[in-house]
Design an enzyme around this catalytic site. Structure first.
Site, PDB file in Angstrom:
ATOM      1  N   ASP A 160       0.883  -1.154   0.000  1.00 53.66           N
ATOM      2  CA  ASP A 160       0.000   0.000   0.000  1.00 53.66           C
ATOM      3  C   ASP A 160       0.935   1.222   0.000  1.00 53.66           C
ATOM      4  O   ASP A 160       2.120   1.093   0.338  1.00 53.66           O
ATOM      5  CB  ASP A 160      -0.862  -0.040   1.268  1.00 53.66           C
ATOM      6  CG  ASP A 160      -1.671   1.216   1.448  1.00 53.66           C
ATOM      7  OD1 ASP A 160      -2.404   1.575   0.521  1.00 53.66           O
ATOM      8  OD2 ASP A 160      -1.567   1.836   2.520  1.00 53.66           O
ATOM      9  N   ASP A 200      -0.021   5.077   0.829  1.00 50.92           N
ATOM     10  CA  ASP A 200      -0.252   6.051   1.905  1.00 50.92           C
ATOM     11  C   ASP A 200      -0.237   5.362   3.260  1.00 50.92           C
ATOM     12  O   ASP A 200      -1.049   4.477   3.513  1.00 50.92           O
ATOM     13  CB  ASP A 200      -1.613   6.729   1.714  1.00 50.92           C
ATOM     14  CG  ASP A 200      -1.674   7.527   0.428  1.00 50.92           C
ATOM     15  OD1 ASP A 200      -0.610   7.914  -0.059  1.00 50.92           O
ATOM     16  OD2 ASP A 200      -2.779   7.763  -0.068  1.00 50.92           O
TER      17      ASP A 200
HETATM   18  P1  B16 Z   1      -6.978  10.144  -3.797  1.00 50.83           P
HETATM   19  P2  B16 Z   1      -3.717   4.089  -0.109  1.00 50.83           P
HETATM   20  C1  B16 Z   1      -5.648   5.966  -0.179  1.00 50.83           C
HETATM   21  O1  B16 Z   1      -4.350   5.525  -0.501  1.00 50.83           O
HETATM   22  C2  B16 Z   1      -5.640   6.813   1.085  1.00 50.83           C
HETATM   23  O2  B16 Z   1      -5.240   6.034   2.199  1.00 50.83           O
HETATM   24  C3  B16 Z   1      -7.010   7.370   1.327  1.00 50.83           C
HETATM   25  O3  B16 Z   1      -6.998   8.190   2.478  1.00 50.83           O
HETATM   26  C4  B16 Z   1      -7.460   8.185   0.100  1.00 50.83           C
HETATM   27  O4  B16 Z   1      -8.772   8.682   0.270  1.00 50.83           O
HETATM   28  C5  B16 Z   1      -7.407   7.280  -1.135  1.00 50.83           C
HETATM   29  O5  B16 Z   1      -6.091   6.764  -1.286  1.00 50.83           O
HETATM   30  C6  B16 Z   1      -7.793   8.028  -2.403  1.00 50.83           C
HETATM   31  O6  B16 Z   1      -6.831   9.010  -2.666  1.00 50.83           O
HETATM   32  O7  B16 Z   1      -7.992  11.124  -3.323  1.00 50.83           O
HETATM   33  O8  B16 Z   1      -5.580  10.716  -3.913  1.00 50.83           O
HETATM   34  O9  B16 Z   1      -7.403   9.431  -5.073  1.00 50.83           O
HETATM   35  O10 B16 Z   1      -3.649   4.049   1.389  1.00 50.83           O
HETATM   36  O11 B16 Z   1      -4.627   3.031  -0.707  1.00 50.83           O
HETATM   37  O12 B16 Z   1      -2.346   4.128  -0.746  1.00 50.83           O
HETATM   38 MG    MG Z   2      -2.797   3.243   3.247  1.00 56.07          MG
END
Ligand code: B16
Ligand code: MG
Length: 214
Positions: free
Chosen positions: A11, A13
């Site tokens: 993953d 984030d």
């Molecule tokens: P975006 P991951 C996720 O990334 C985040 O944890 C989550 O908080 C966010 O809403 C989602 O991506 C969408 O992100 O708005 O930039 O498309 O943890 O799956 O790497």
């Molecule tokens: Mg994450």
């Protein structure tokens, strides 16, 4: 039956870099402007879930039209993009670069599977484009975590069976998605968030690869 691992899926984030904090700051700015209460604790539920679902959670049933919601998401994304533009390789979480190197040197396939539509920009700014065999992001599949689709898509792209994959995840929704995909789930973070995983480590620097591969 013993699982023979062939690939590791990261993953993004909250695992490789702390963009979870940037997501929080961007949602918080929007929430403040809209007069909606939003705390760091509330933000924990947004980890790993899509932008659309995150907005629903933040609005908590407040009435907005579809067009207004679209504009709110665009605004949040603009704030988020301002923040991720500042990312450099120094923003890798401690231990992430060593773990990626170690896995690669041991001959395993490596991928990123992030729910974020901004994942490729973040990976580029971290200087990691060459490190992975495949990068899946928020554009890759329709159904986000906790559905298994993103992880299944990623395994398929690497040419590896789902049961041969291990996933590093910091989100409850991500652990659920990995397990629904029949992958080994490695939780990064507190037990009250990722305790359902097969292995749990406080931070990515605490990951013990030998323990996982035993
Ligand atoms: P975006 P991951 C996720 O990334 C985040 O944890 C989550 O908080 C966010 O809403 C989602 O991506 C969408 O992100 O708005 O930039 O498309 O943890 O799956 O790497
Ligand atoms: Mg994450």
């Amino acid at each position: 039956m013993k699982r023979i691992l062939k690939a590791f899926i990261f993953d993004l984030d909250g695992v490789i870099t702390d963009t979870a904090e940037f997501h929080y700051q961007a949602w918080k700015r929007l929430a403040d402007e809209e007069g909606i209460p939003f705390t760091r604790k509330d933000n924990e539920e947004l980890r790993g879930v899509s932008r659309e679902r995150s907005l629903e959670l933040l609005l908590g049933g407040r009435e907005y039209t579809a067009e207004e919601k679209k504009l709110l998401m665009e605004r949040k994304n603009q704030y988020y993009q301002e923040l991720i533009a500042t990312i450099t390789p120094d923003d890798l979480l401690p231990g992430a670069a060593d773990l990626i190197k170690n896995i690669k040197e041991n001959g395993y396939k490596l991928a990123v599977a992030s729910a974020s539509k901004n994942a490729k920009t973040v990976i580029k700014n971290l200087g990691l484009v060459e490190a992975f065999d495949h990068i899946s992001d928020g554009y890759s599949v329709e159904k986000g975590k906790p559905a298994p689709d993103l992880f299944l898509f990623t395994a398929d792209k690497m040419g590896v069976l789902p049961e041969s994959c291990a996933v590093f995840e910091d989100a409850r929704s991500g652990i659920k998605a990995a397990q629904a995909a029949n992958m080994l789930a490695i939780g990064i973070g507190p037990v009250d968030r990722v305790g359902a995983a097969d292995y749990v480590y406080d931070t990515i620097a605490d990951v013990d690869l030998n323990e996982i591969l035993e």
